[in-house]
Design a protein around this motif. Structure first.
Motif, PDB file in Angstrom:
ATOM      1  N   LEU A   9      40.383  34.870  30.384  1.00 36.26           N
ATOM      2  CA  LEU A   9      39.077  35.488  30.160  1.00 36.26           C
ATOM      3  C   LEU A   9      39.104  36.864  30.809  1.00 36.26           C
ATOM      4  O   LEU A   9      39.392  36.961  32.013  1.00 36.26           O
ATOM      5  N   PRO A  10      38.830  37.908  30.052  1.00 32.82           N
ATOM      6  CA  PRO A  10      38.860  39.251  30.627  1.00 32.82           C
ATOM      7  C   PRO A  10      37.874  39.376  31.793  1.00 32.82           C
ATOM      8  O   PRO A  10      36.865  38.674  31.851  1.00 32.82           O
ATOM      9  N   ASP A  11      38.163  40.269  32.701  1.00 29.91           N
ATOM     10  CA  ASP A  11      37.329  40.573  33.871  1.00 29.91           C
ATOM     11  C   ASP A  11      37.216  39.395  34.842  1.00 29.91           C
ATOM     12  O   ASP A  11      36.216  39.271  35.559  1.00 29.91           O
ATOM     13  N   LYS A  33      39.709  36.660  37.546  1.00 32.99           N
ATOM     14  CA  LYS A  33      41.007  36.453  38.203  1.00 32.99           C
ATOM     15  C   LYS A  33      41.442  35.014  37.953  1.00 32.99           C
ATOM     16  O   LYS A  33      40.607  34.131  37.756  1.00 32.99           O
ATOM     17  N   ALA A  34      42.736  34.792  38.003  1.00 30.83           N
ATOM     18  CA  ALA A  34      43.251  33.434  37.844  1.00 30.83           C
ATOM     19  C   ALA A  34      42.659  32.559  38.945  1.00 30.83           C
ATOM     20  O   ALA A  34      42.621  32.937  40.111  1.00 30.83           O
ATOM     21  N   GLY A  35      42.153  31.395  38.578  1.00 33.52           N
ATOM     22  CA  GLY A  35      41.576  30.462  39.541  1.00 33.52           C
ATOM     23  C   GLY A  35      40.070  30.578  39.664  1.00 33.52           C
ATOM     24  O   GLY A  35      39.452  29.791  40.381  1.00 33.52           O
ATOM     25  N   ASP A  36      39.451  31.533  38.949  1.00 34.93           N
ATOM     26  CA  ASP A  36      37.990  31.625  38.943  1.00 34.93           C
ATOM     27  C   ASP A  36      37.423  30.583  37.983  1.00 34.93           C
ATOM     28  O   ASP A  36      37.994  30.315  36.922  1.00 34.93           O
ATOM     29  N   ILE A  37      36.292  30.018  38.330  1.00 37.74           N
ATOM     30  CA  ILE A  37      35.613  29.068  37.450  1.00 37.74           C
ATOM     31  C   ILE A  37      34.899  29.867  36.366  1.00 37.74           C
ATOM     32  O   ILE A  37      34.130  30.788  36.666  1.00 37.74           O
ATOM     33  N   VAL A  84      38.750  26.853  34.075  1.00 35.26           N
ATOM     34  CA  VAL A  84      39.303  27.800  35.031  1.00 35.26           C
ATOM     35  C   VAL A  84      39.996  28.933  34.271  1.00 35.26           C
ATOM     36  O   VAL A  84      40.673  28.702  33.262  1.00 35.26           O
ATOM     37  N   SER A  85      39.839  30.136  34.799  1.00 28.82           N
ATOM     38  CA  SER A  85      40.492  31.297  34.211  1.00 28.82           C
ATOM     39  C   SER A  85      41.985  31.266  34.508  1.00 28.82           C
ATOM     40  O   SER A  85      42.405  30.928  35.600  1.00 28.82           O
ATOM     41  N   SER A  86      42.763  31.672  33.495  1.00 29.25           N
ATOM     42  CA  SER A  86      44.207  31.772  33.709  1.00 29.25           C
ATOM     43  C   SER A  86      44.655  33.212  33.591  1.00 29.25           C
ATOM     44  O   SER A  86      45.855  33.484  33.464  1.00 29.25           O
ATOM     45  N   THR A  87      43.728  34.152  33.592  1.00 26.58           N
ATOM     46  CA  THR A  87      44.060  35.562  33.476  1.00 26.58           C
ATOM     47  C   THR A  87      44.868  35.996  34.701  1.00 26.58           C
ATOM     48  O   THR A  87      44.434  35.790  35.825  1.00 26.58           O
ATOM     49  N   PRO A  88      46.029  36.595  34.485  1.00 26.69           N
ATOM     50  CA  PRO A  88      46.816  37.034  35.641  1.00 26.69           C
ATOM     51  C   PRO A  88      46.103  38.160  36.384  1.00 26.69           C
ATOM     52  O   PRO A  88      45.386  38.952  35.790  1.00 26.69           O
ATOM     53  N   ALA A  89      46.322  38.202  37.680  1.00 29.52           N
ATOM     54  CA  ALA A  89      45.651  39.220  38.500  1.00 29.52           C
ATOM     55  C   ALA A  89      46.250  40.584  38.251  1.00 29.52           C
ATOM     56  O   ALA A  89      47.392  40.749  37.964  1.00 29.52           O
TER      57      ALA A  89
END
Length: 187
Positions: free
Chosen positions: A152-154, A156-160, A182-187
């Protein structure tokens, strides 16, 4: 072991234990025979063994007492956990009914709200608390269960990024983890 009727001091709690000093008796000329010395040594050894067994039994009794007290406290706090788990779907269904009702304010919705308030009050009375993460909170595997991961844009990985169902704790034990995306977007 001596017969209690032969020795009146065995039943007397105030009788002082008198040590037999074998060496002093020998100096006074009362010299016991080797057989008497062996008997005294055997009696002293038996006494020491009995004292050791008594101390071990007392320690074990104290451990059992402490374990029973700990088990009693645990049963008081967590004995109703099965019933509590069985009531969690009732909370979920009431929450879904309120969500489906939207902004409507008729008698049925008010009744559902009152029922939900009553249920939450009963939960609080018995030490059941909500684990309700918010979108943007960090995922905590001790309290949350990841139902899916998605980029999910905007974020960080691990954000709900989504809360599917709230979780519950009974005092300090987790009854049910909060179900989250949980977001899997890389930091």
């Amino acid at each position: 072991m001596a017969d209690p009727q032969e020795n009146p001091f065995l039943d007397d709690p105030e009788a002082e234990e008198e040590e037999f000093d074998l060496d002093a008796a020998m100096e006074e000329g009362d010299g016991p025979t080797d057989h008497a010395r062996a008997n005294v040594d055997a009696i002293v050894a038996e006494r020491d063994e009995m004292r050791d067994r008594l101390m071990r039994a007392l320690a074990e009794a104290e451990n059992v007492r402490k374990r029973a007290a700990r088990d009693r406290v645990e049963a008081e706090q967590y004995g109703g956990s099965k019933l509590a788990r069985d009531l969690l779907p009732v909370y979920d269904n009431l929450a879904r009914a309120l969500e489906a009702a939207g902004d409507a304010k008729d008698g049925i919705v008010e009744g559902i709200e009152l029922t939900m308030k009553e249920l939450v009050g009963v939960f609080a009375k018995h030490g059941i608390t909500l684990v309700a993460p918010q979108i943007g909170d960090r995922f905590d595997p001790q309290e949350h269960q990841a139902m899916f991961e998605a980029p999910l844009p905007d974020t960080k990985a691990g954000d709900i990024i989504q809360v599917a169902a709230v979780g519950f704790k009974l005092h300090d034990r987790l009854l049910r983890p909060a179900q989250v995306g949980v977001s899997s977007t890389p930091a």
